[in-house]
Design an enzyme around this catalytic site. Structure first.
Site, PDB file in Angstrom:
ATOM      1  N   PHE A  45      12.114 -34.603  14.444  1.00  0.00           N
ATOM      2  CA  PHE A  45      13.488 -34.241  14.790  1.00  0.00           C
ATOM      3  C   PHE A  45      14.381 -35.387  14.353  1.00  0.00           C
ATOM      4  O   PHE A  45      14.249 -36.518  14.820  1.00  0.00           O
ATOM      5  CB  PHE A  45      13.646 -33.972  16.288  1.00  0.00           C
ATOM      6  CG  PHE A  45      14.969 -33.331  16.588  1.00  0.00           C
ATOM      7  CD1 PHE A  45      15.128 -31.959  16.462  1.00  0.00           C
ATOM      8  CD2 PHE A  45      16.062 -34.099  16.944  1.00  0.00           C
ATOM      9  CE1 PHE A  45      16.365 -31.363  16.699  1.00  0.00           C
ATOM     10  CE2 PHE A  45      17.307 -33.508  17.185  1.00  0.00           C
ATOM     11  CZ  PHE A  45      17.449 -32.140  17.064  1.00  0.00           C
TER      12      PHE A  45
ATOM     13  N   LYS B 174      12.195 -28.991   6.092  1.00  0.00           N
ATOM     14  CA  LYS B 174      10.980 -29.234   6.896  1.00  0.00           C
ATOM     15  C   LYS B 174      10.065 -28.028   6.722  1.00  0.00           C
ATOM     16  O   LYS B 174      10.014 -27.151   7.588  1.00  0.00           O
ATOM     17  CB  LYS B 174      11.358 -29.339   8.386  1.00  0.00           C
ATOM     18  CG  LYS B 174      11.724 -30.729   8.872  1.00  0.00           C
ATOM     19  CD  LYS B 174      11.643 -30.829  10.389  1.00  0.00           C
ATOM     20  CE  LYS B 174      12.963 -30.594  11.047  1.00  0.00           C
ATOM     21  NZ  LYS B 174      13.000 -30.907  12.487  1.00  0.00           N
TER      22      LYS B 174
ATOM     23  N   ASP C  53      22.710 -33.465  14.706  1.00  0.00           N
ATOM     24  CA  ASP C  53      22.967 -33.896  16.084  1.00  0.00           C
ATOM     25  C   ASP C  53      21.741 -33.777  16.974  1.00  0.00           C
ATOM     26  O   ASP C  53      20.793 -33.051  16.682  1.00  0.00           O
ATOM     27  CB  ASP C  53      24.064 -33.028  16.707  1.00  0.00           C
ATOM     28  CG  ASP C  53      23.559 -31.622  17.039  1.00  0.00           C
ATOM     29  OD1 ASP C  53      22.992 -30.973  16.146  1.00  0.00           O
ATOM     30  OD2 ASP C  53      23.699 -31.191  18.205  1.00  0.00           O
TER      31      ASP C  53
ATOM     32  N   GLU D 107      23.552 -26.326   3.420  1.00  0.00           N
ATOM     33  CA  GLU D 107      22.902 -26.437   4.741  1.00  0.00           C
ATOM     34  C   GLU D 107      22.499 -27.881   5.011  1.00  0.00           C
ATOM     35  O   GLU D 107      22.139 -28.597   4.081  1.00  0.00           O
ATOM     36  CB  GLU D 107      21.626 -25.585   4.736  1.00  0.00           C
ATOM     37  CG  GLU D 107      21.717 -24.283   5.499  1.00  0.00           C
ATOM     38  CD  GLU D 107      21.677 -24.438   7.012  1.00  0.00           C
ATOM     39  OE1 GLU D 107      22.185 -25.443   7.549  1.00  0.00           O
ATOM     40  OE2 GLU D 107      21.148 -23.529   7.665  1.00  0.00           O
ATOM     41  N   ASP D 108      22.492 -28.275   6.275  1.00  0.00           N
ATOM     42  CA  ASP D 108      21.996 -29.609   6.621  1.00  0.00           C
ATOM     43  C   ASP D 108      20.480 -29.682   6.495  1.00  0.00           C
ATOM     44  O   ASP D 108      19.927 -30.589   5.899  1.00  0.00           O
ATOM     45  CB  ASP D 108      22.447 -30.025   8.034  1.00  0.00           C
ATOM     46  CG  ASP D 108      22.078 -29.009   9.122  1.00  0.00           C
ATOM     47  OD1 ASP D 108      21.545 -27.929   8.802  1.00  0.00           O
ATOM     48  OD2 ASP D 108      22.333 -29.315  10.303  1.00  0.00           O
TER      49      ASP D 108
ATOM     50  N   ASP E  16      14.751 -25.535   8.694  1.00  0.00           N
ATOM     51  CA  ASP E  16      13.712 -25.833   9.670  1.00  0.00           C
ATOM     52  C   ASP E  16      12.845 -24.568   9.814  1.00  0.00           C
ATOM     53  O   ASP E  16      11.951 -24.346   9.000  1.00  0.00           O
ATOM     54  CB  ASP E  16      14.422 -26.237  10.973  1.00  0.00           C
ATOM     55  CG  ASP E  16      13.483 -26.675  12.070  1.00  0.00           C
ATOM     56  OD1 ASP E  16      12.491 -27.355  11.770  1.00  0.00           O
ATOM     57  OD2 ASP E  16      13.740 -26.347  13.242  1.00  0.00           O
TER      58      ASP E  16
ATOM     59  N   GLY F 207      26.417 -28.985  11.140  1.00  0.00           N
ATOM     60  CA  GLY F 207      25.528 -30.006  10.583  1.00  0.00           C
ATOM     61  C   GLY F 207      25.764 -30.394   9.138  1.00  0.00           C
ATOM     62  O   GLY F 207      25.418 -31.499   8.729  1.00  0.00           O
TER      63      GLY F 207
ATOM     64  N   ARG G 161      26.126 -37.286  15.142  1.00  0.00           N
ATOM     65  CA  ARG G 161      26.456 -36.696  13.836  1.00  0.00           C
ATOM     66  C   ARG G 161      27.099 -37.720  12.902  1.00  0.00           C
ATOM     67  O   ARG G 161      27.052 -37.585  11.683  1.00  0.00           O
ATOM     68  CB  ARG G 161      27.423 -35.523  14.002  1.00  0.00           C
ATOM     69  CG  ARG G 161      26.824 -34.293  14.676  1.00  0.00           C
ATOM     70  CD  ARG G 161      27.761 -33.113  14.480  1.00  0.00           C
ATOM     71  NE  ARG G 161      27.486 -32.009  15.384  1.00  0.00           N
ATOM     72  CZ  ARG G 161      26.586 -31.045  15.169  1.00  0.00           C
ATOM     73  NH1 ARG G 161      25.852 -31.072  14.088  1.00  0.00           N
ATOM     74  NH2 ARG G 161      26.421 -30.061  16.025  1.00  0.00           N
TER      75      ARG G 161
ATOM     76  N   GLY H 261      13.904 -21.699   9.172  1.00  0.00           N
ATOM     77  CA  GLY H 261      14.371 -20.810   8.113  1.00  0.00           C
ATOM     78  C   GLY H 261      15.171 -19.624   8.642  1.00  0.00           C
ATOM     79  O   GLY H 261      15.708 -18.836   7.867  1.00  0.00           O
TER      80      GLY H 261
ATOM     81  N   THR I   5      18.129 -19.446  10.235  1.00  0.00           N
ATOM     82  CA  THR I   5      19.561 -19.482   9.906  1.00  0.00           C
ATOM     83  C   THR I   5      19.791 -19.066   8.460  1.00  0.00           C
ATOM     84  O   THR I   5      20.624 -18.210   8.159  1.00  0.00           O
ATOM     85  CB  THR I   5      20.132 -20.901  10.111  1.00  0.00           C
ATOM     86  OG1 THR I   5      19.805 -21.338  11.420  1.00  0.00           O
ATOM     87  CG2 THR I   5      21.641 -20.932   9.922  1.00  0.00           C
ATOM     88  N   LEU I   6      19.019 -19.679   7.578  1.00  0.00           N
ATOM     89  CA  LEU I   6      19.216 -19.426   6.159  1.00  0.00           C
ATOM     90  C   LEU I   6      18.883 -17.991   5.778  1.00  0.00           C
ATOM     91  O   LEU I   6      19.618 -17.369   4.994  1.00  0.00           O
ATOM     92  CB  LEU I   6      18.358 -20.408   5.362  1.00  0.00           C
ATOM     93  CG  LEU I   6      18.764 -20.580   3.923  1.00  0.00           C
ATOM     94  CD1 LEU I   6      20.239 -20.926   3.814  1.00  0.00           C
ATOM     95  CD2 LEU I   6      17.921 -21.656   3.288  1.00  0.00           C
TER      96      LEU I   6
END
Ligand code: IMP
Length: 171
Positions: free
Chosen positions: A148, A127, A155, A95-96, A99, A41, A161, A101, A103-104
């Site tokens: 979203f 977000k 994506d 990061e894209d 959301d 992303g 994308r 959190g 992943t981060l």
């Protein structure tokens, strides 16, 4: 085909990224920054952001996966690790969107164990209303409500994308 509406236009995206690049360049004056793009992303944000940074940069990418369609699985998987060590480096995770959190927070923990000189986060979108774990970006492009979004690297099922604007699907 769902209808698509522009949510953040290209011109506004580019203006904001120029500001973020200037801020990062000032904060890291005299240093080299390792920008770590989170695939897939972040690829467009990474390309635009790195061109707005005037201090020396090294680029690397890491791959994670947590989404299927529009739903997070709640589990973060590494699909590609970094090519080079980040020990003693000034690292900025690119990061894209933040959301839930998940992943981060996973990446921050993983990278912190590798002994970087410093570790910060540049997130194109945030977000905050969707957070499941508390984690924040140090450089944030736009804070948005719970929608979203697609385009500008983001994506829906691996599509859209390549859109130049951030868009939403309507109808
Ligand atoms: P997290 O929930 O914060 O772990 O976010 C994981 C990833 O989900 C992000 O890096 C995005 O790639 C993806 N994601 C979250 N929200 C959206 C969205 O609104 N559109 C497209 N992808 C999203």
């Amino acid at each position: 085909m769902p209808a698509i509406e522009v949510f953040i236009p290209e011109s506004q995206i580019q203006a904001r990224i120029a500001e973020l690049g200037a801020q990062i360049s000032a904060d890291y004056a005299g240093q080299t920054v390792v920008l770590v793009g989170v695939l897939k992303g972040s690829f467009m944000f990474m390309a635009d952001l790195c061109r707005q940074i005037t201090v020396p940069v090294r680029l690397d990418f890491i791959g994670t996966k947590s989404y299927e369609g529009t739903t997070t699985t709640g589990q973060v998987q590494l699909t590609k690790d970094l090519d080079r060590a980040i020990e003693d480096e000034h690292v900025v995770i690119v990061e894209d969107i933040i959301d839930t959190g998940l992943t981060l927070s996973y990446l921050k923990l993983l990278f912190a164990q590798r002994g970087p000189a410093s570790l910060k986060v540049a997130a194109f979108l945030d977000k905050p209303s969707r957070r499941r774990v508390q984690v924040e970006g140090d450089y944030v492009g736009f804070t948005i409500e719970d929608k979203f979004v697609i385009g500008y690297g983001l994506d829906y099922d691996q599509r859209y994308r390549n859109l130049k604007d951030v868009c939403v699907m309507v109808g």
